[in-house]
Design a protein around this motif. Structure first.
Motif, short mmCIF file in Angstrom:
data_model
loop_
_atom_site.label_atom_id
_atom_site.label_comp_id
_atom_site.label_asym_id
_atom_site.label_seq_id
_atom_site.Cartn_x
_atom_site.Cartn_y
_atom_site.Cartn_z
N GLN A 34 5.95 0.66 -7.76
CA GLN A 34 5.34 1.43 -6.68
C GLN A 34 3.93 0.93 -6.35
OE1 GLN A 34 6.70 4.58 -5.07
NE2 GLN A 34 8.39 3.21 -5.56
N CYS A 35 3.75 -0.38 -6.31
CA CYS A 35 2.41 -0.90 -6.06
C CYS A 35 2.05 -0.81 -4.58
CB CYS A 35 2.27 -2.34 -6.56
SG CYS A 35 3.17 -3.56 -5.58
N GLY A 36 3.06 -0.71 -3.73
CA GLY A 36 2.78 -0.52 -2.31
C GLY A 36 2.51 -1.79 -1.54
N MET A 37 2.67 -2.96 -2.17
CA MET A 37 2.42 -4.20 -1.44
C MET A 37 3.38 -4.33 -0.25
SD MET A 37 2.04 -7.93 -3.13
CE MET A 37 0.66 -8.98 -2.78
N THR A 39 4.67 -1.95 1.59
CA THR A 39 4.22 -1.11 2.70
C THR A 39 3.00 -1.70 3.39
OG1 THR A 39 5.04 0.78 1.46
CG2 THR A 39 3.60 1.26 3.32
N SER A 40 2.13 -2.33 2.59
CA SER A 40 0.89 -2.85 3.17
C SER A 40 1.15 -3.93 4.22
CB SER A 40 -0.03 -3.40 2.07
OG SER A 40 0.41 -4.67 1.66
N MET A 41 2.30 -4.57 4.17
CA MET A 41 2.59 -5.64 5.12
C MET A 41 3.77 -5.31 6.03
SD MET A 41 0.27 -7.71 4.69
CE MET A 41 0.87 -8.86 5.90
N ALA A 45 6.15 0.23 8.76
CA ALA A 45 5.23 1.20 8.19
C ALA A 45 3.94 1.28 9.01
CB ALA A 45 4.90 0.82 6.75
N ASN A 51 8.46 3.94 5.28
CA ASN A 51 7.62 3.50 4.16
C ASN A 51 8.53 2.90 3.09
OD1 ASN A 51 6.25 3.47 1.63
ND2 ASN A 51 4.70 4.82 2.49
N ARG A 53 8.02 1.49 0.24
CA ARG A 53 7.73 1.88 -1.15
C ARG A 53 8.34 3.24 -1.45
NH1 ARG A 53 5.05 5.58 -3.02
NH2 ARG A 53 3.90 5.88 -1.09
N ARG B 463 -5.10 3.26 -5.45
CA ARG B 463 -3.92 2.73 -6.13
C ARG B 463 -2.99 2.09 -5.11
NH1 ARG B 463 1.06 2.70 -7.23
NH2 ARG B 463 1.69 1.95 -9.27
N ARG B 465 -1.54 -2.23 -4.03
CA ARG B 465 -1.72 -3.67 -4.14
C ARG B 465 -1.83 -4.24 -2.74
NH1 ARG B 465 1.04 -7.12 -8.87
NH2 ARG B 465 0.55 -9.19 -8.13
N ARG B 479 -5.76 -4.97 3.97
CA ARG B 479 -4.60 -4.12 4.28
C ARG B 479 -3.96 -3.66 2.98
NH1 ARG B 479 -3.30 -7.88 8.93
NH2 ARG B 479 -4.39 -6.76 10.56
N VAL B 480 -3.85 -2.36 2.83
CA VAL B 480 -3.31 -1.82 1.58
C VAL B 480 -2.69 -0.46 1.85
CG1 VAL B 480 -5.53 -0.76 0.94
CG2 VAL B 480 -3.89 -1.32 -0.86
N GLU B 481 -1.69 -0.13 1.06
CA GLU B 481 -1.21 1.25 1.12
C GLU B 481 -1.86 2.03 0.01
OE1 GLU B 481 2.56 4.29 0.76
OE2 GLU B 481 2.75 2.34 -0.09
N THR B 483 -1.18 4.34 -2.22
CA THR B 483 0.15 4.86 -2.56
C THR B 483 0.10 6.32 -3.01
OG1 THR B 483 -0.04 4.07 -4.85
CG2 THR B 483 0.99 2.59 -3.27
N ARG B 486 0.12 8.07 0.22
CA ARG B 486 1.19 7.59 1.10
C ARG B 486 0.60 7.21 2.47
NH1 ARG B 486 5.38 8.20 4.55
NH2 ARG B 486 7.50 8.01 3.79
N PHE B 488 -0.95 4.08 4.86
CA PHE B 488 -1.25 2.68 5.12
C PHE B 488 -2.69 2.58 5.64
CE2 PHE B 488 -1.64 -0.60 8.40
CZ PHE B 488 -1.47 -1.71 7.60
N GLU B 490 -6.36 0.20 6.50
CA GLU B 490 -7.08 -1.06 6.66
C GLU B 490 -8.52 -0.78 6.25
OE1 GLU B 490 -6.53 -2.70 10.59
OE2 GLU B 490 -4.65 -3.63 9.97
#
Lengths: 193, 778, 309
Positions: A34-37, A39-41, A45, A51, A53, B463, B465, B479-481, B483, B486, B488, B490
């Motif tokens: 669940q690091c969310g990488m 979703t970040s890209m 999302a 989403n 993740r 938290r 990546r 850019r990160v989520e 988490t 929840r 997204f 910038e």
């Protein structure tokens, strides 16, 4: 409050996904932290409530309602998540499998019905033309020139030294009989119900 | 039917030897089940004695007197397990050679596991007879005593190597500290401050390191060799012959007074590696102000040989023509402290390290924050002379990342490094917002307190990546989520700091290649056992410490360095007594094909002076080399082959019509497991006969076929899966099954099983099942 | 390292190239001939199912059966080095090859279908098509000939700002095979460099998808356009003149919808969209209408040609 029942195995759904024909060998679904990488890209999302993740989290919790979730239909199949996931998971493939589950459950016919035209063209011509059902929309957004281009395609191709688009009849017959044997026609029938 | 082996054992019976058999009643442990009188009746030996407690001093007297008075050549002790008392009885049979005695295990493997006195008695007779046959084949062999020179080489002079060297020196070991770079000190000299989890403070790294460096420099037992690398090594039972190559400094360190006039004269500027390239230095330079040796050096890759420095030098210390120097070294042990490097951030181009000036690494941030660094400790953006309004740290860059070029492992120190740098920034620049984007914060033990301290200081944690860093307007955007929310996000920021992974250094790979030392899948130097042998390597006498072995912080590096040093001291102080059952080579027969060298899993063989040399320290006596040696030039001390044949023959000799006998071959691990069955009084069939071997790999196809053709109803081979030879043996079993088939026998008569010491119940079950299986065969 | 072929190549016809940008096919043939790549194209080859497949109407098994049939054509014509003009054709066939080689059950089931259809000669033999060594993108073959390409360049484009759009289905699915990286893919940039022109390299959203998203363009247009416009806006900020493509679907998304998005956002985007093979053919002096096929473009290429003159 949720109770996790003693005989419940939340990983059943994940394991079913891992066994699916679409799952890449060794996919790291169970290793997700669940690091969310992803979703970040994720373009989905970024611009909608999708989403990846969270989708994976729900899969790992065994939450089958994810199959009915509208948001899974916002994935672009761009595979960005697949290419960067640090544990080798592929939200993109999981998404495709969830959509197939929805189709198999008969709850996604509306979602895919517009695209059955792809299969019709394949059965008729062995090709993958954009189904005619979309032509009006495309002409509206892109312009009349696009429609004109379609009408004169064979002439343009000739100008470019290319033959008209067509497959030998024998080949089309092959395609048709193969896809009947994989029961693709039945699948389309079901979707069109 | 192909007849490949003789039905007769290929050994001579040696009936002229006088054998004495001594039976122990073991205070009833044996004699309550086994009818000792009956046993004595059926034993054919020069002397057959019994005693209540053979292991007592009275027992010793009986044994010694018989040996001397009856002129015995060989001794069989029928008592408990050799695991318990072999050493005792080896001592009791003096003046006989200790290897001329064999123990028949009547307790753990007979009286404790069988209920039926008649059957137990008959089995005891068989076990003793087999021991008699075996001991007749025994030869006089002497334990090998290895003396090692009281000196050691420590390769790599970072914080680990320095500590290992210092510890060795203080224990009286002459130590050579070998460093490839121009100064000792390693990575620690660069990091500026170190954290103290207990004091919740950051301390000056150089102030901690410098006294240790000075102690090292002045210790009479330490010889420091900088600009020097290992060219080759050879080893011979704790003797390492090393060839070193030293690059010239081009500045005579004895003459140089470090006045620095040369640098003013030098016209060549290159990026200063000590400052991670954030500042420039000259081609003649001193790595850092506390460098040792305290002298300048010339980087010949960049020097233009203009001679300007020579003209300026008041001491005439500079010379531009220098040759590489080769030095031989002979030491008893080697400590590998070859350190680490950090992940190349260019391999994650999405973070923009090469695109944007203000994306830097934690190491570079350490230099910027260091008072001896390029900004004299002032926090500034690299793109402009401005304190960053916000800094975002990205964790796990190259760590915990299974994608190409990444590392699956956690680099262990980055969470603390990020917190340390963040804390320093928060102390000095409280207005700068510091955000750490993390996957998991890993701050075990006391470090957790430092983590809380950081949160108290206002460090913020997200938290998630991050996927990418871009430039938008005059800001960087991460850019990160988030988490946990929840969301997204910038994040706009002035600076991005990448916490790059710790990776094995080039030096580690090179030295591993030179010394043929095993590496982990991540290419760190591999310990013999990560749990219980954390500093030993698969080359005896070579030890590893610090980040050469895996990511770790300064404290752990120092602890491991001290552990490696005491391991070296153990062999220096105690010498090494080695079991004599190791391979020896007949140079007359050897054709130098080197097949044995490539097949030896223990890396015991090498070429030395145009001959194959077998290092007795490394050889396990597994016998694998025998199987590939075409000219049959290798022999293993102690007649192991013959002893196996003799034991088999003895175990089967008095087998009766209709009786079932299965032979079980076990090595030290398996035999201990079998003893445990007895200790726990679990029963298994009397048909099971256990033979202890040095290594199950020494049980050859010929032994197995011989056993099956001479009355054995089945052969059971047990091996611990952690054994180096396990896969080898497993493979061999399938081949042997084929051979058994060719001899018109059921290949199922051979069974191969895993054994584990704690899982003795499982082994007992396997014996029962094997007995059932064989019993069911036609 | 993968061995990039220059002979025994089957140029795999793409439905979107054929129907939308046939100039990509004629340009590919033009450039192949110039740099000496021996290839065939075969009429019996069918659509890879890609567009339908990624719109979820095909099941993976049907796609695999179709893929196996196309492999058979490549093998029996002794041109088993298959080169794709479309990144989805590329990805689909790599997946099919992996399934047929590594999944015994799928292979058996697929072969049973061929047998039932009286097409036993199509039966797939394990390992006969390797995902890495039999399936290529046209640009990989060209990358392998980049010196040869450099020698044939007649036009200088150095006054233009050029950016690249690397297709997701080339870089990101079988990322281990992507030549010149997938986290910041540069194979197009490097190819353009060999034509004597520097690209701008990285720009914000460089790795982002075109936004077609298969179903999204057709039934979720606003979401699709949002993603496309993110990238267009970034390109506009970088003052890009030409965006170079390697996939007809991406090219369609940008070329067909750029005017539409421009209207919606009230921004005048002036970005030309060309496939890399169209660009190379152009720089080699090919005819815009008889080879490049610019007559099917929505954003007119004529102004670019004018500027070059």
């Amino acid at each position: 409050m949720d109770t996790l029942k003693i005989d419940e195995n939340p990983l059943d759904l994940a394991e079913k996904i891992l066994k699916d024909i679409k799952s890449s060998e060794g996919m790291g679904l169970l290793k997700c932290i669940q690091c969310g990488m992803c979703t970040s890209m994720c373009p989905g999302a970024r611009n909608s409530d999708y989403n990846p993740r969270d989708m994976i989290e729900r899969v790992l919790e065994g939450d089958e309602t994810i199959i009915e979730d509208e948001n899974i239909w916002n994935c672009f199949y761009c595979y960005t998540c697949h290419s960067i996931c640090p544990v080798g998971n592929s939200a993109c493939e999981v998404n495709q499998i969830l959509r197939q589950m929805a189709i198999n459950k008969g709850i996604a016919n509306d979602k895919v019905r517009p695209f059955t035209g792809f299969i019709d063209v394949m059965m008729d011509l062995g090709l993958g033309k954009i189904p005619s059902i979309f032509h009006d929309d495309l002409t509206r957004d892109i312009g009349e020139e696009w429609k004109e281009k379609n009408l004169h395609l064979d002439e343009i191709r000739e100008e470019l030294g290319l033959k008209p688009l067509s497959m030998p009849k024998e080949s089309i017959k092959e395609i048709r009989s193969l896809l009947k044997l994989t029961k693709l026609d039945k699948r389309v029938e079901k979707i069109n119900e | 039917m192909i007849k490949m082996y003789d039905t007769k054992p290929p050994i001579s019976p040696k009936l002229d030897l006088r054998v004495g058999v001594f039976i122990c009643r073991c205070g009833g442990n044996i004699s309550d089940i086994v009818d000792i009188e009956k046993v004595k009746e059926f034993i054919n030996a020069e002397v057959v004695e019994e005693f209540e407690n053979l292991c007592s001093l009275n027992g010793r007297k009986i044994i010694r007197d018989s040996i001397v008075n009856k002129d015995l050549d060989r001794v069989v002790i029928a008592a408990c397990s050799p695991i318990t008392h072999e050493k005792t009885f080896q001592d009791y049979i003096q003046p006989l050679n200790p290897y001329l005695m064999d123990m028949a295990n009547l307790r753990e493997q007979c009286s404790w596991i069988h209920e039926n006195p008649k059957k137990a008695t008959e089995k005891s007779i068989t076990l003793i007879n087999a021991s008699i046959e075996k001991v007749r084949q025994s030869q006089v062999v002497d334990p090998i005593l290895c003396q090692t020179p009281e000196s050691a080489a420590v390769i790599g002079a970072g914080i680990s190597g320095i500590n290992a060297a210092l510890s060795l020196a203080k224990q009286g070991v002459k130590t050579y500290l070998i460093e490839k770079k121009a100064s000792i000190g390693g990575n620690m000299v660069k990091i500026g401050k170190v954290f103290s989890p207990v004091k919740l403070a950051e301390e000056c790294g150089m102030c901690l390191l410098n006294p240790i460096m000075n102690e090292t420099i002045w210790h009479e037992n330490i010889e420091i060799m900088t600009n020097t690398k290992v060219l080759s090594t050879e080893r011979r039972a704790g003797n390492f012959n090393i060839l070193l190559e030293s690059n010239p400094r081009y500045v005579d360190e004895k003459k140089c007074i470090s006045c620095g006039k040369c640098i003013d004269a030098c016209p060549v500027e290159v990026p200063n590696r000590w400052d991670d390239g954030l500042s420039m230095r000259k081609a003649i330079y001193k790595p850092f102000s506390q460098s040792y040796p305290d002298a300048y050096t010339i980087d010949m890759e960049n020097c233009e040989k203009c001679g300007k420095c020579m003209r300026k030098c008041p001491m005439d210390a500079i010379y531009l023509k220098g040759e590489k120097e080769i030095t031989p070294l002979n030491v008893g042990a080697v400590v590998l402290a070859t350190g680490h490097k950090t992940f190349d951030p260019e391999l994650r181009p999405e973070y923009g390290y090469n695109r944007y000036e203000d994306v830097i690494t934690q190491s570079e941030l350490g230099r910027i924050m260091g008072v001896n660094g390029p900004t004299k400790g002032k926090l500034k953006m690299l793109s402009k002379d401005q304190v960053p309004r916000r800094i975002v740290m990205i964790q796990c860059v190259g760590s915990r990342d299974e994608k190409p070029d990444g590392h699956g492992y956690c680099s262990k120190v980055c969470c603390m490094v990020a917190l340390k740098n963040a804390n320093i920034i928060k102390h000095k620049y409280p207005d700068t917002d510091v955000i750490i984007c993390y996957t998991d914060m890993r701050t075990p033990g006391m470090y957790e307190k430092y983590y809380k301290h950081g949160q108290d200081n206002g460090i913020r944690l997200i938290r998630g990546r991050p996927g990418e860093v871009n430039k938008k307007g005059d800001c960087l955007v991460v850019r990160v989520e988030d988490t946990l929310q929840r969301k997204f996000t910038e994040i706009e920021t002035d600076m991005v700091v990448l916490s790059t992974a710790i990776e094995p250094s080039k030096g580690s790979e090179e030295i591993a290649d030179i010394m043929d030392i095993g590496l982990t899948e991540d290419l760190f130097i591999k310990e013999t056992h990560p749990k219980i042998k954390p500093v030993a390597t698969d080359v005896k006498g070579a030890y590893v410490c610090g980040t050469a072995q895996g990511p770790k912080d300064i404290t752990d590096s120092i602890m491991q360095a001290n552990a490696a040093a005491s391991k070296v001291a153990e062999i220096m102080n105690d010498g090494l007594e080695i079991e004599p059952f190791v391979a020896e080579i007949d140079d007359e027969k050897c054709n130098l094909c080197e097949d044995c060298i490539s097949i030896c899993k223990y890396k015991a063989m090498s070429i030395k002076d145009d001959q194959v040399y077998i290092d007795p320290m490394s050889c396990s006596g597994c016998g694998k080399c025998l199987t590939v040696c075409k000219p049959r030039a290798i022999n293993i001390h102690g007649n192991i082959d013959e002893k196996i044949f003799a034991t088999i023959s003895g175990m089967l000799k008095d087998k009766k019509e209709g009786e079932r006998r299965m032979l079980v071959f076990l090595d030290q691990v398996g035999y201990t497991a079998a003893d445990n069955i007895g200790v726990n009084r679990i029963y298994y069939p009397e048909s099971i006969y256990i033979i202890k071997v040095h290594s199950v790999n020494r049980v050859m196809p010929k032994h197995i076929i011989y056993a099956l053709e001479n009355g054995a109803d089945g052969v059971f081979i047990g091996e611990y899966p952690g054994d180096l030879m396990y896969q080898e043996v497993e493979k061999k079993m399938n081949q042997i099954r084929e051979e058994i088939k060719e001899h018109d026998m059921d290949p199922e008569r051979l069974q191969f099983s895993n054994v584990y010491i704690p899982y003795f119940r499982g082994l007992a079950n396997k014996f029962k099942e094997f007995d059932d299986k064989i019993g069911a065969m036609p | 390292m993968r061995n990039i072929p220059d002979k025994n190549v089957m140029l795999f016809k793409s439905c979107l190239v054929s129907g939308e940008y046939p100039g990509v096919e004629s340009s590919t043939k033009y450039v192949f001939d110039k740099v000496g790549i021996e290839y065939i194209a075969d009429d019996r080859q069918s659509c890879c199912t890609g567009l339908g497949h990624y719109s979820d109407v095909y099941d993976q098994f049907s796609t695999t059966v179709i893929g196996g049939r196309n492999f058979n054509i490549a093998k029996k014509t002794n041109h088993a080095k298959i080169a794709m003009m479309c990144s989805t054709c590329y990805a689909i066939h790599k997946k099919v090859a992996k399934l047929l080689n590594n999944n015994e059950k799928v292979r058996e089931d697929v072969n049973n279908v061929y047998e039932e259809a009286n097409l036993s000669e199509m039966k797939y033999e394990e390992g006969s098509i390797d995902s890495s060594n039999n399936i290529f993108h046209v640009i990989e073959l060209l990358y392998n000939k980049k010196d040869e390409i450099g020698k044939n360049i007649k036009i200088d484009l150095s006054k233009f700002r050029i950016a690249t759009h690397h297709a997701c289905h080339y870089c990101k699915i079988q990322y281990e095979d992507a030549i010149k990286g997938f986290r910041d893919p540069t194979i197009l940039d490097d190819l353009i460099k060999s034509c004597g022109v520097e690209t701008v390299g990285w720009y914000d959203h460089k790795r982002a998808t075109c936004g077609a998203g298969f179903r999204q363009r057709f039934v979720n247009r606003d979401l699709s356009m949002k993603v496309t416009s993110d990238k267009l806006l970034s390109l506009n900020e970088e003052k890009i003149d030409i965006l170079v493509h390697m996939c007809p679907n991406c090219q369609m998304q940008f070329d067909r919808y750029q005017p539409f998005i421009g209207k919606e956002l009230n921004i005048d985007f002036n970005i030309f969209h060309l496939n890399i093979v169209q660009l190379i053919a152009f720089l080699m002096g090919a005819d815009p209408y008889k080879v490049m096929g610019i007559q099917t473009h929505t954003v007119p290429i004529e102004p670019l040609i004018e500027k070059v003159k």
